[in-house]
Design an enzyme around this catalytic site. Structure first.
Site, PDB file in Angstrom:
ATOM      1  N   ARG A 174       0.832  -1.216   0.000  1.00  0.00           N
ATOM      2  CA  ARG A 174       0.000   0.000   0.000  1.00  0.00           C
ATOM      3  C   ARG A 174       0.866   1.265   0.000  1.00  0.00           C
ATOM      4  NH1 ARG A 174      -0.913   4.901   2.200  1.00  0.00           N
ATOM      5  NH2 ARG A 174      -0.454   4.072   4.283  1.00  0.00           N
ATOM      6  N   ASP A 175       1.470   1.579   1.113  1.00  0.00           N
ATOM      7  CA  ASP A 175       2.254   2.802   1.234  1.00  0.00           C
ATOM      8  C   ASP A 175       3.402   2.828   0.235  1.00  0.00           C
ATOM      9  OD1 ASP A 175       3.025   5.243   2.256  1.00  0.00           O
ATOM     10  OD2 ASP A 175       4.146   4.399   3.935  1.00  0.00           O
TER      11      ASP A 175
ATOM     12  N   HIS B 207       7.050   4.184  12.243  1.00  0.00           N
ATOM     13  CA  HIS B 207       6.961   4.077  10.780  1.00  0.00           C
ATOM     14  C   HIS B 207       8.078   4.967  10.235  1.00  0.00           C
ATOM     15  CE1 HIS B 207       4.461   3.811   6.989  1.00  0.00           C
ATOM     16  NE2 HIS B 207       5.117   4.913   6.717  1.00  0.00           N
TER      17      HIS B 207
ATOM     18  N   HIS C 148      11.046   6.404   7.753  1.00  0.00           N
ATOM     19  CA  HIS C 148      11.458   6.595   6.362  1.00  0.00           C
ATOM     20  C   HIS C 148      12.971   6.821   6.340  1.00  0.00           C
ATOM     21  CE1 HIS C 148       7.618   7.439   3.877  1.00  0.00           C
ATOM     22  NE2 HIS C 148       7.316   6.655   4.902  1.00  0.00           N
TER      23      HIS C 148
ATOM     24  N   CYS D 117      10.142   9.154  -1.858  1.00  0.00           N
ATOM     25  CA  CYS D 117       9.678  10.253  -1.013  1.00  0.00           C
ATOM     26  C   CYS D 117       8.995  11.265  -1.906  1.00  0.00           C
ATOM     27  CB  CYS D 117      10.863  10.896  -0.294  1.00  0.00           C
ATOM     28  SG  CYS D 117      10.392  12.410   0.566  1.00  0.00           S
TER      29      CYS D 117
ATOM     30  N   ASN E  94      10.094   4.760   2.461  1.00  0.00           N
ATOM     31  CA  ASN E  94      10.005   3.781   3.547  1.00  0.00           C
ATOM     32  C   ASN E  94      11.299   2.989   3.741  1.00  0.00           C
ATOM     33  OD1 ASN E  94       6.986   3.684   4.249  1.00  0.00           O
ATOM     34  ND2 ASN E  94       6.972   3.572   2.023  1.00  0.00           N
TER      35      ASN E  94
END
Lengths: 304, 304
Positions: free
Chosen positions: B15-16, B207, B209, B240, B249
């Site tokens: 997803r992300d 979470h 990055h 990004c 991520n």
């Protein structure tokens, strides 16, 4: 946790970095790189090595490099010297510091320089003697402190033992090299803990490779333990010779970004550092390997 | 230091990650990715989002994705749901968990979803109510926990406040997102410290990055503080959106490598994870963004 208030960064890009790049790089480009690095505030720059150019073609021309750099007061321009001939060339060229090396892995020592660890250190005795006579600082590198491409895991006590031999032999600083980047903070912790029982923490350095993406975490762990000297390479110059396409030296920009975030002094001007990185990346015709460098050059830069 | 003995990894690649990739990706490829991830041992997979495909074209087809995955016992297949329509679609498709989100930055909230933070959380009330009625777990994301592309630095107390609102509203877990990756371990420490005073550590996630190369160090710091849930993305999927060419991520492989090195259980089979990464990288026609992944696929692999 006892973070140091200030850190010394040893920039190894012009030597350890470029030596593992494929393209030929002109003396002019190397000189320009070293000058811009000094301009950015780096006070310790490994500028070249005096090895047989048959074995390391990228380091041919180190004489010319040392002769043409614009020497800046307070900056040490170091050279790697594998033997007395290299040492004499480094002296003639005006290196202000030399570096010698040993592996913490017997197999690596045999494959890399065709002798045992003990023999390799014995061979450096004349250099240490000559350097001492001239009051020239000698730095010692220990490679494979976490893992070896031939032996696998390396014991922390072996690393401490080899480091101590170099220190006792007269090296003013011992740099612990995670040559293949397999270390995680747990291994770094054990190695730094044992080694710092033999050598004062202020005379130890970590030479981290980012091959497995662990370098910044490893440096962070070492900082927590009070270590204050770190080797890094502008733009992450240099690949990993043991894993095709993989990263090598940790990027100086990423280390500086970490230190700034932790409020630890480093004396480096980040915009000027990015300028130095851009210069050498243009010469090499490729993107920087530094994540912070790429982000800061991106379309939207936030304050760091 | 009080490392957790085991860690839960929430895989957000499908997803992300994919949402920030440029190429269109077929339903078949998404389904194959999710199945190989579950095969590798991941127990929490964010499989899609039910947003308006006009805004996020990569997430079109999430219904088909959910309908075609080979459901594995013990695996949660989550969906991001921005509104009740999305929630109902997610229910119809058989999502076993849903996620809602809020920013810790007013400017980001306005630019991203055109309302204030408070309004954005109010809008999720019907979803939380409906989910509660169905005994469905709801996860809350808080974005911009370290920095915001519009506001710059974000205060840790604001992050703790927004996180607490989501938690009080019924989220079983709150994931703290360093959306633009500017955080260093010092910021993460402050945020985790303040937020864990309001929400039990076991119900908090990081979470991270890797935009500035700090993700693994940030995760390491959070682990030292006892955090035990981490979001990551296979092969570092997703760039990004706020800095062209920069990383997004943190890669799941790099996180797993760290955890293995620290002796922390994660339940993931690394070779199978590399297989999953290879599959999606072939679809995307590009190299993995995971450094550990690249090194392990290199010419010489050493034991980890």
């Amino acid at each position: 946790m006892k973070f140091p208030s200030a850190v010394k960064i040893v920039e190894v890009g012009p030597r350890d970095g470029l030596q593992n790049e494929k393209q030929p790089i002109s003396v002019e480009a190397k000189v320009a790189l070293i000058n811009t690095l000094a301009d950015a505030g780096l006070r310790n720059i490994e500028a070249g090595s005096f090895v047989n150019p048959k074995w390391v073609p990228q380091m041919a021309g180190s004489e010319e490099v040392f002769q043409n750099i614009a020497r800046k007061a307070g900056v040490s321009y170091a050279a790697l010297t594998p033997n007395m001939m290299g040492f004499e060339r480094a002296m003639a060229a005006g290196a202000t510091e030399v570096a010698i090396f040993a592996a913490a892995s017997e197999a690596f020592s045999q494959k890399n320089i065709n002798c045992s660890i003990a023999e390799s250190i014995e061979r450096f005795a004349p250099i240490l003697q000559a350097a001492q006579a001239q009051n020239l600082p000698v730095r010692g590198y220990v490679s494979c402190i976490a893992g070896c491409p031939y032996e696998g895991e390396i014991s922390a006590s072996k690393v401490a033992e080899v480091s101590d031999i170099l220190f006792q032999a007269g090296c003013y600083e011992v740099s612990l090299g995670d040559t293949i980047g397999t270390g995680t903070p747990a291994i770094i912790e054990r190695v730094v803990d044992l080694t710092s029982k033999k050598i004062p923490m202020s005379q130890l350095a970590l030479h981290a490779h980012d091959t497995y993406g662990q370098a910044i975490a490893n440096i962070y762990r070492a900082l927590q333990m009070g270590m204050s000297v770190f080797d890094s390479s502008i733009a992450g110059l240099g690949g990993c010779p043991y894993a095709k396409g993989a990263s090598g030296n940790v990027a100086t920009e990423d280390v500086v970004y970490l230190l700034s975030g932790l409020g630890i002094q480093h004396g480096i001007d980040l915009p000027k550092l990015l300028h130095a990185a851009q210069g050498i990346c243009t010469v090499l015709g490729r993107e920087t390997h530094s994540k912070a460098g790429r982000a800061l050059a991106g379309t939207l830069c936030v304050d760091i």
